[in-house]
Write a protein that holds these residues in place. Structure first.
Motif, PDB file in Angstrom:
ATOM      1  N   SER A   6       0.837  -1.190   0.000  1.00 45.92           N
ATOM      2  CA  SER A   6       0.000   0.000   0.000  1.00 45.92           C
ATOM      3  C   SER A   6       0.867   1.233   0.000  1.00 45.92           C
ATOM      4  O   SER A   6       1.696   1.418   0.867  1.00 45.92           O
ATOM      5  N   GLY A   7       0.655   2.108  -1.029  1.00 45.90           N
ATOM      6  CA  GLY A   7       1.404   3.356  -1.060  1.00 45.90           C
ATOM      7  C   GLY A   7       1.032   4.238   0.101  1.00 45.90           C
ATOM      8  O   GLY A   7       1.846   5.026   0.578  1.00 45.90           O
ATOM      9  N   ALA A 233       3.983  -1.866 -14.855  1.00 54.20           N
ATOM     10  CA  ALA A 233       5.233  -1.437 -14.227  1.00 54.20           C
ATOM     11  C   ALA A 233       4.988  -0.873 -12.830  1.00 54.20           C
ATOM     12  O   ALA A 233       5.764  -1.131 -11.896  1.00 54.20           O
ATOM     13  N   ALA A 234       3.901  -0.100 -12.664  1.00 52.89           N
ATOM     14  CA  ALA A 234       3.608   0.487 -11.358  1.00 52.89           C
ATOM     15  C   ALA A 234       3.306  -0.591 -10.325  1.00 52.89           C
ATOM     16  O   ALA A 234       3.773  -0.536  -9.180  1.00 52.89           O
ATOM     17  N   LEU A 235       2.536  -1.595 -10.718  1.00 57.11           N
ATOM     18  CA  LEU A 235       2.214  -2.682  -9.801  1.00 57.11           C
ATOM     19  C   LEU A 235       3.460  -3.503  -9.463  1.00 57.11           C
ATOM     20  O   LEU A 235       3.635  -3.949  -8.318  1.00 57.11           O
ATOM     21  N   PRO A 264      -3.683   0.817  -4.316  1.00 51.60           N
ATOM     22  CA  PRO A 264      -3.569   2.191  -3.828  1.00 51.60           C
ATOM     23  C   PRO A 264      -2.157   2.758  -3.944  1.00 51.60           C
ATOM     24  O   PRO A 264      -1.970   3.941  -4.224  1.00 51.60           O
ATOM     25  N   GLY A 265      -1.140   1.915  -3.733  1.00 48.09           N
ATOM     26  CA  GLY A 265       0.228   2.398  -3.844  1.00 48.09           C
ATOM     27  C   GLY A 265       0.611   2.747  -5.266  1.00 48.09           C
ATOM     28  O   GLY A 265       1.424   3.645  -5.498  1.00 48.09           O
ATOM     29  N   ALA A 266       0.046   2.032  -6.237  1.00 48.82           N
ATOM     30  CA  ALA A 266       0.356   2.290  -7.640  1.00 48.82           C
ATOM     31  C   ALA A 266      -0.524   3.377  -8.241  1.00 48.82           C
ATOM     32  O   ALA A 266      -0.279   3.825  -9.371  1.00 48.82           O
ATOM     33  N   LEU A 267      -1.530   3.824  -7.506  1.00 47.11           N
ATOM     34  CA  LEU A 267      -2.511   4.764  -8.046  1.00 47.11           C
ATOM     35  C   LEU A 267      -1.905   6.064  -8.571  1.00 47.11           C
ATOM     36  O   LEU A 267      -2.305   6.528  -9.648  1.00 47.11           O
ATOM     37  N   PRO A 268      -0.960   6.711  -7.868  1.00 43.71           N
ATOM     38  CA  PRO A 268      -0.410   7.965  -8.412  1.00 43.71           C
ATOM     39  C   PRO A 268       0.224   7.803  -9.791  1.00 43.71           C
ATOM     40  O   PRO A 268       0.021   8.630 -10.669  1.00 43.71           O
ATOM     41  N   THR A 269       0.982   6.731  -9.984  1.00 41.88           N
ATOM     42  CA  THR A 269       1.610   6.492 -11.284  1.00 41.88           C
ATOM     43  C   THR A 269       0.568   6.210 -12.352  1.00 41.88           C
ATOM     44  O   THR A 269       0.661   6.711 -13.480  1.00 41.88           O
ATOM     45  N   ILE A 270      -0.437   5.420 -11.998  1.00 42.05           N
ATOM     46  CA  ILE A 270      -1.504   5.113 -12.951  1.00 42.05           C
ATOM     47  C   ILE A 270      -2.269   6.382 -13.321  1.00 42.05           C
ATOM     48  O   ILE A 270      -2.579   6.621 -14.496  1.00 42.05           O
ATOM     49  N   LEU A 333      -3.502  16.044  -7.590  1.00 43.53           N
ATOM     50  CA  LEU A 333      -4.175  15.932  -6.298  1.00 43.53           C
ATOM     51  C   LEU A 333      -4.139  14.490  -5.785  1.00 43.53           C
ATOM     52  O   LEU A 333      -3.982  14.251  -4.588  1.00 43.53           O
ATOM     53  N   ILE A 334      -4.290  13.538  -6.700  1.00 43.00           N
ATOM     54  CA  ILE A 334      -4.198  12.129  -6.302  1.00 43.00           C
ATOM     55  C   ILE A 334      -2.800  11.826  -5.793  1.00 43.00           C
ATOM     56  O   ILE A 334      -2.620  11.143  -4.776  1.00 43.00           O
TER      57      ILE A 334
END
Length: 343
Positions: A6-7, A233-235, A264-270, A333-334
């Motif tokens: 979890s990011g 890649a983010a995951l 959630p941890g990969a969400l900013p990159t996605i 913002l994310i």
């Protein structure tokens, strides 16, 4: 799956119930606002858009001819052309014209076209159609790329992962017009399943939803390839975090690890990848709209460039730039939420 994380739980992997310690959204955004980072970011975006608009005016000015000659009727005398230039304000310096145009921009005044029409009114009908096309393509891109990226991440190094990665790499290199022509050939000419051109109804919108299918596919397919690679890649990066092992040792179900830790941890990159695709989708829409005779701003922009009509070209750039800026700001913002309010 190599291991989720979890990011939002990088400082503490799990909470008392075995789930992640999630940072509240409100305090994070409030911190960003208190530091002025959000407003500074928005100011930078606006300055970038203003610089882009200035470049548009300069580029149109460097093209051979001007709006007066491009829109002149056959047989007009040099005196008539001079009068037309005066009416269009072309006898003034380009910087003066640009400054006057920018002054009206905050009030929604996009100027007047070379044909005497208000640019805002000229764009009011086709631009919603372009937003519909781009919005649907963005939604399809998000859903499909997220699904494919997650599928590949669940089976790292296996046949599924290799197949998804290879296919994504192949299709992201395809330009929109190549994809559009291939789709027309297969689905319209050979299979006769979908219409190859778009007919408009009385309201100026596409007459039926099947006419949207091929344009949306032509726009979204290259972006699906791009974003599938980003999601994968983010995951993969998030799965390598040390505290993922803690979550696995705690015995959490894999689906909970994925939904509460890894994604959630990969969400900013996605989110950053999807935001970048917004500009590509709106830019590619100009080409796709021309191929499918779609009633969007593509035809308006092509005609404006042919007429050397700076206010119309700048108006198209302004409204599309505003949409892209809004999406990029949402992605920022994310990222700020995930990083504790730091923009």
């Amino acid at each position: 799956m190599a291991g989720p994380l979890s990011g939002t739980a990088r400082e503490s992997a799990t909470g008392p119930d075995g789930g992640p310690t999630v940072r509240p959204v409100g305090p994070a955004l409030s911190a960003a606002l208190r530091t002025g980072g959000l407003f500074a970011l928005l100011a930078r975006r606006m300055l970038l858009l203003a610089a882009l608009l200035a470049a548009v005016f300069a580029a149109i000015e460097l093209l051979p001819g001007d709006a007066a000659t491009a829109t002149a009727e056959r047989g007009e005398s040099p005196a008539d052309l001079g009068h037309r230039r005066h009416l269009l304000g072309l006898d003034r310096p380009v910087m003066t014209r640009f400054t006057d145009w920018m002054t009206g921009l905050p009030t929604g005044d996009l100027g007047t076209s070379a044909h005497g029409e208000a640019v805002a009114g000229l764009l009011s009908r086709p631009f919603p159609n372009t937003l519909l096309l781009g919005g649907l393509a963005l939604l399809v891109t998000l859903v499909v790329s997220l699904g494919l990226g997650c599928l590949a991440a669940f089976k790292p190094g296996r046949l599924t992962d290799r197949a998804v990665s290879a296919t994504a790499t192949g299709i992201l290199a395809l330009p929109e017009f190549v994809v559009a022509v291939a789709l027309v050939l297969v689905f319209a000419l050979w299979a006769d399943w979908l219409p190859a051109v778009t007919l408009t109804g009385a309201d100026g919108a596409p007459a039926s939803w099947p006419m949207l299918v091929l344009p949306v596919m032509a726009l979204s397919i290259p972006q699906i390839g791009w974003n599938t690679r980003i999601v994968r890649a983010a995951l993969a990066d998030e799965a390598k975090a040390p505290h993922m092992e803690t979550a696995l040792i705690d015995g959490l179900p894999r689906h909970r690890i994925f939904t509460h830790h890894l994604l959630p941890g990969a969400l900013p990159t996605i989110a950053a990848g999807i935001a970048t695709s917004t500009g590509m989708l709106l830019g590619g829409a100009v080409v796709v709209e021309t191929i499918f005779n779609y009633p969007g701003i593509g035809g308006v922009l092509a005609g404006a460039v042919a007429d050397r009509d700076s206010p119309v070209v700048a108006g198209v750039v302004a409204v599309t730039g505003a949409v892209i800026t809004g999406v990029l700001l949402l992605a920022d913002l994310i990222r700020a939420w995930a990083s504790g309010g730091r923009i």
